[in-house]
Structure formats: C-alpha cells, structure tokens
Motif scaffolding. Structure first.
Motif, PDB file in Angstrom:
ATOM      1  N   GLU A  31       0.839  -1.195   0.000  1.00 19.34           N
ATOM      2  CA  GLU A  31       0.000   0.000   0.000  1.00 19.34           C
ATOM      3  C   GLU A  31       0.873   1.243   0.000  1.00 19.34           C
ATOM      4  O   GLU A  31       1.789   1.367   0.802  1.00 19.34           O
ATOM      5  N   ARG A  32       0.554   2.140  -0.911  1.00 20.18           N
ATOM      6  CA  ARG A  32       1.311   3.381  -1.040  1.00 20.18           C
ATOM      7  C   ARG A  32       0.338   4.514  -1.337  1.00 20.18           C
ATOM      8  O   ARG A  32      -0.611   4.342  -2.074  1.00 20.18           O
ATOM      9  N   SER A  33       0.612   5.667  -0.742  1.00 20.97           N
ATOM     10  CA  SER A  33      -0.220   6.827  -1.074  1.00 20.97           C
ATOM     11  C   SER A  33       0.148   7.266  -2.492  1.00 20.97           C
ATOM     12  O   SER A  33       1.320   7.296  -2.859  1.00 20.97           O
ATOM     13  N   TYR A 113      -4.670   6.196  -0.526  1.00 21.17           N
ATOM     14  CA  TYR A 113      -3.840   4.996  -0.650  1.00 21.17           C
ATOM     15  C   TYR A 113      -4.472   3.998  -1.596  1.00 21.17           C
ATOM     16  O   TYR A 113      -5.689   3.848  -1.638  1.00 21.17           O
TER      17      TYR A 113
END
Length: 166
Positions: A31-33, A113
């Motif tokens: 998970e990454r913004s 995200y």
C-alpha cells in the motif's frame, strides 16, 4: 485501502507554499499513497490559490515578495479556493499554494492509498527508479528542491511505467 493520513492546514496572510511535489508514504509493502485530496474549508479571502505548475519551472524568487514561487508563464491551472471545494491530484504533480493576501485559509488534506501489489514484481530498472523517488523525498524535506526535481525527472525517465504506481 487501509490507511488514512490527513492534515488540517492553516495559512496566515503572506503565507504560501513554494512549488513542490507531494511525497508518497508506504503504509505497507503493498500500500502506497498515490494521490492528494484537498478540501477547502473556507473562502472569501484574497490570494491563496492552488496553482498547478509546468515541470519546466526552475527555482524562481519573486523580486517584489522575496518568496520562491512559480512564474506566471508556468502556471497551467489556478484553483481559487471556495468553502467545500475539493481537488484530487497525483502526488507527482508540481503545485504551489500561492501567497495568501488576507485573512486566513483553512484546508483539509488527505493522502489517498491504493494497493500496489504489482510493485512486488519490480524489475531492476523499476527498483532503481523507486530508490530515486525515496531520495527525492529526503531532498524535498531538506529544502533541496532543485536536486529533488532533477532526481524526480530521472526516475520517471528511467521507468515511465511507475507513473501508474506513484
């Protein structure tokens, strides 16, 4: 989506935010913004627009205000805040908070995200580009915006497909 990080921001007269890219945050390996959501909480003030800036912009200091800002010729789009207006944009979009003239500006910022499980299958070129992007954040946080912008461009030239992830 499992994480939400938000900020409440207040600008005072003459406050501004020089041209910059928003940094991403890795909530987990998958998970990454990727995007910033800004909601303006008030309006009725002078100045304080959110300007989206052409990436050809170089470090520029306005002679009148003494502030680092975008040159008028490089502003692609200018959003004048109104209470309840929201904007959503990719972290890697160059933007600035133009100087506020009066009285105060309030906004709510939220990082959005997304699951990026495909990133676990990175090839060597993409992995190098991601390392460059991590260096960009360090440079930006240290105020070395020109070095950060150069590394940012290098990363996306090395692996343009990362634009879908970052």
């Amino acid at each position: 989506m499992g994480w939400m990080i938000f900020r409440l921001c207040r600008y005072f007269p003459e406050g501004h935010f020089s041209p910059h890219f928003d940094g991403h945050y890795d909530a987990s390996p998958s998970e990454r913004s990727l995007k910033t959501f800004m909601l303006y909480l008030n309006g009725g003030f002078s100045g304080g627009a959110t300007n989206f800036v052409d990436e050809s912009q170089t470090l520029y200091k306005d002679v009148e205000t003494g502030k680092y800002c975008a040159e008028e010729k490089n502003i692609i789009c200018s959003v004048q805040p109104e209470a309840g207006l929201g904007i959503l944009f990719n972290h890697h979009r160059l933007h600035e908070g133009a100087q506020l003239l009066s009285p105060q500006k309030f906004l709510f910022c939220l990082n959005v995200y997304l699951r990026v499980s495909r990133m676990q299958k990175l090839n060597e070129k993409n992995a190098k580009a991601l390392k460059l992007l991590q260096q960009v954040e360090t440079l930006e946080n240290g105020g070395e915006c020109m070095k950060a912008a150069e590394l940012y461009r290098r990363a996306f030239k090395l692996a343009p497909e990362l634009e879908n992830f970052c």
